[in-house]
Design a protein around this motif. Structure first.
Motif, mmCIF file in Angstrom:
data_model
loop_
_atom_site.group_PDB
_atom_site.id
_atom_site.type_symbol
_atom_site.label_atom_id
_atom_site.label_comp_id
_atom_site.label_asym_id
_atom_site.label_seq_id
_atom_site.Cartn_x
_atom_site.Cartn_y
_atom_site.Cartn_z
ATOM 1 N N LYS A 82 0.976 -1.175 -0.077
ATOM 2 C CA LYS A 82 0.013 -0.144 -0.225
ATOM 3 C C LYS A 82 0.766 1.242 -0.051
ATOM 4 C CE LYS A 82 -3.879 -2.201 2.486
ATOM 5 N NZ LYS A 82 -4.770 -1.953 3.579
ATOM 6 N N SER A 83 0.234 2.331 -0.418
ATOM 7 C CA SER A 83 1.262 3.515 -0.396
ATOM 8 C C SER A 83 1.344 4.195 0.915
ATOM 9 C CB SER A 83 0.443 4.648 -1.293
ATOM 10 O OG SER A 83 -0.748 4.790 -1.116
ATOM 11 N N PRO A 84 2.093 4.803 1.425
ATOM 12 C CA PRO A 84 2.433 4.999 2.986
ATOM 13 C C PRO A 84 1.317 6.143 3.346
ATOM 14 C CG PRO A 84 4.118 6.096 1.347
ATOM 15 C CD PRO A 84 3.398 5.079 0.483
ATOM 16 N N THR A 85 1.093 5.997 4.494
ATOM 17 C CA THR A 85 0.266 7.095 5.067
ATOM 18 C C THR A 85 1.137 7.872 5.934
ATOM 19 O OG1 THR A 85 -0.324 5.509 7.140
ATOM 20 C CG2 THR A 85 -1.866 5.548 5.192
ATOM 21 N N TYR A 86 0.593 8.829 6.228
ATOM 22 C CA TYR A 86 1.588 10.136 6.716
ATOM 23 C C TYR A 86 0.959 10.781 8.099
ATOM 24 C CZ TYR A 86 4.341 9.908 2.515
ATOM 25 O OH TYR A 86 4.834 9.529 1.409
ATOM 26 N N LYS A 87 1.723 10.748 9.245
ATOM 27 C CA LYS A 87 1.372 11.519 10.428
ATOM 28 C C LYS A 87 2.082 12.826 10.470
ATOM 29 C CE LYS A 87 -0.270 7.918 13.311
ATOM 30 N NZ LYS A 87 -0.377 7.453 14.865
ATOM 31 N N TRP A 88 1.463 13.708 10.498
ATOM 32 C CA TRP A 88 2.025 15.101 10.469
ATOM 33 C C TRP A 88 2.295 15.619 12.059
ATOM 34 C CZ3 TRP A 88 3.967 17.509 6.310
ATOM 35 C CH2 TRP A 88 3.805 16.854 4.884
ATOM 36 N N TYR A 89 3.174 16.098 12.295
ATOM 37 C CA TYR A 89 3.583 16.691 13.753
ATOM 38 C C TYR A 89 4.140 18.016 13.552
ATOM 39 C CZ TYR A 89 3.452 12.046 15.226
ATOM 40 O OH TYR A 89 2.852 10.787 15.361
ATOM 41 N N GLU A 90 3.786 19.155 14.496
ATOM 42 C CA GLU A 90 4.445 20.392 14.595
ATOM 43 C C GLU A 90 5.195 20.163 15.924
ATOM 44 O OE1 GLU A 90 3.218 25.018 15.181
ATOM 45 O OE2 GLU A 90 1.542 23.185 14.993
ATOM 46 N N VAL A 91 6.604 20.703 15.521
ATOM 47 C CA VAL A 91 7.737 20.747 16.846
ATOM 48 C C VAL A 91 8.197 22.057 17.139
ATOM 49 C CG1 VAL A 91 9.928 19.573 17.461
ATOM 50 C CG2 VAL A 91 8.439 18.104 15.760
ATOM 51 N N TYR A 92 7.927 22.415 18.266
ATOM 52 C CA TYR A 92 8.541 23.796 18.820
ATOM 53 C C TYR A 92 9.090 23.662 19.880
ATOM 54 C CZ TYR A 92 4.136 22.804 21.386
ATOM 55 O OH TYR A 92 3.238 22.090 22.225
ATOM 56 N N ALA A 93 9.997 24.618 20.206
ATOM 57 C CA ALA A 93 10.704 25.112 21.354
ATOM 58 C C ALA A 93 10.037 25.596 22.496
ATOM 59 C CB ALA A 93 11.921 25.678 21.012
ATOM 60 N N THR A 94 10.172 24.974 23.771
ATOM 61 C CA THR A 94 9.568 25.691 24.936
ATOM 62 C C THR A 94 10.615 25.848 25.905
ATOM 63 O OG1 THR A 94 9.283 23.424 25.916
ATOM 64 C CG2 THR A 94 7.501 24.184 24.708
ATOM 65 N N ASN A 95 10.433 26.314 27.164
ATOM 66 C CA ASN A 95 11.572 26.705 27.934
ATOM 67 C C ASN A 95 11.991 25.394 28.652
ATOM 68 O OD1 ASN A 95 10.904 29.281 27.700
ATOM 69 N ND2 ASN A 95 9.447 29.258 29.647
ATOM 70 N N ASN A 96 11.465 24.098 28.454
ATOM 71 C CA ASN A 96 11.939 22.910 29.141
ATOM 72 C C ASN A 96 12.537 22.176 28.016
ATOM 73 O OD1 ASN A 96 10.990 23.601 31.796
ATOM 74 N ND2 ASN A 96 9.089 22.814 31.177
ATOM 75 N N GLY A 97 12.682 22.465 26.588
ATOM 76 C CA GLY A 97 13.268 21.718 25.672
ATOM 77 C C GLY A 97 12.083 21.972 24.418
ATOM 78 N N PHE A 98 12.003 20.671 23.751
ATOM 79 C CA PHE A 98 11.126 20.610 22.511
ATOM 80 C C PHE A 98 9.948 19.840 23.081
ATOM 81 C CE2 PHE A 98 15.263 21.618 20.760
ATOM 82 C CZ PHE A 98 14.696 22.712 19.668
#
Length: 105
Positions: A82-98
């Protein structure tokens, strides 16, 4: 006599080629091992620790209104034939890391 000389030269050539390819394969394996053992810092290191090394791809870099950097990344998931399915994420910086949040479609 000439046939014997050709046979010996072919045998020596094959032995030298096998030694050469064995050395190439050993170098390739060592290079892959050192690549796995590299510790990356920052956002790449966070992605490596969270999702594993390699499967997550950075799609886009976004600057928000405050000037902070956010990354849009995707994680392909493969199934048999099957063709791949994608999961999308938003990664952002905080005071404690990412941190990351999954984006719903």
């Amino acid at each position: 006599m000439f046939n014997l000389l050709i046979f010996v030269l072919i045998a020596i050539t094959l032995v030298l080629l096998s030694i050469f390819f064995d050395g190439l394969m050993r170098l390739y394996k060592e290079e892959k091992e050192t690549e796995k053992n590299n510790v990356r810092d920052g956002m790449e290191g966070y992605l490596d620790r969270t999702f594993g090394i390699g499967p997550v791809k950075i799609f886009k870099t976004i600057f928000d209104a405050d000037g902070n950097v956010r990354y849009l990344v995707y994680l392909p998931q493969y199934e048999w034939f099957k063709s791949p399915t994608y999961k999308w994420y938003e990664v952002y910086a905080t005071n404690n890391g990412f941190q990351h949040t999954e984006i719903e479609r």
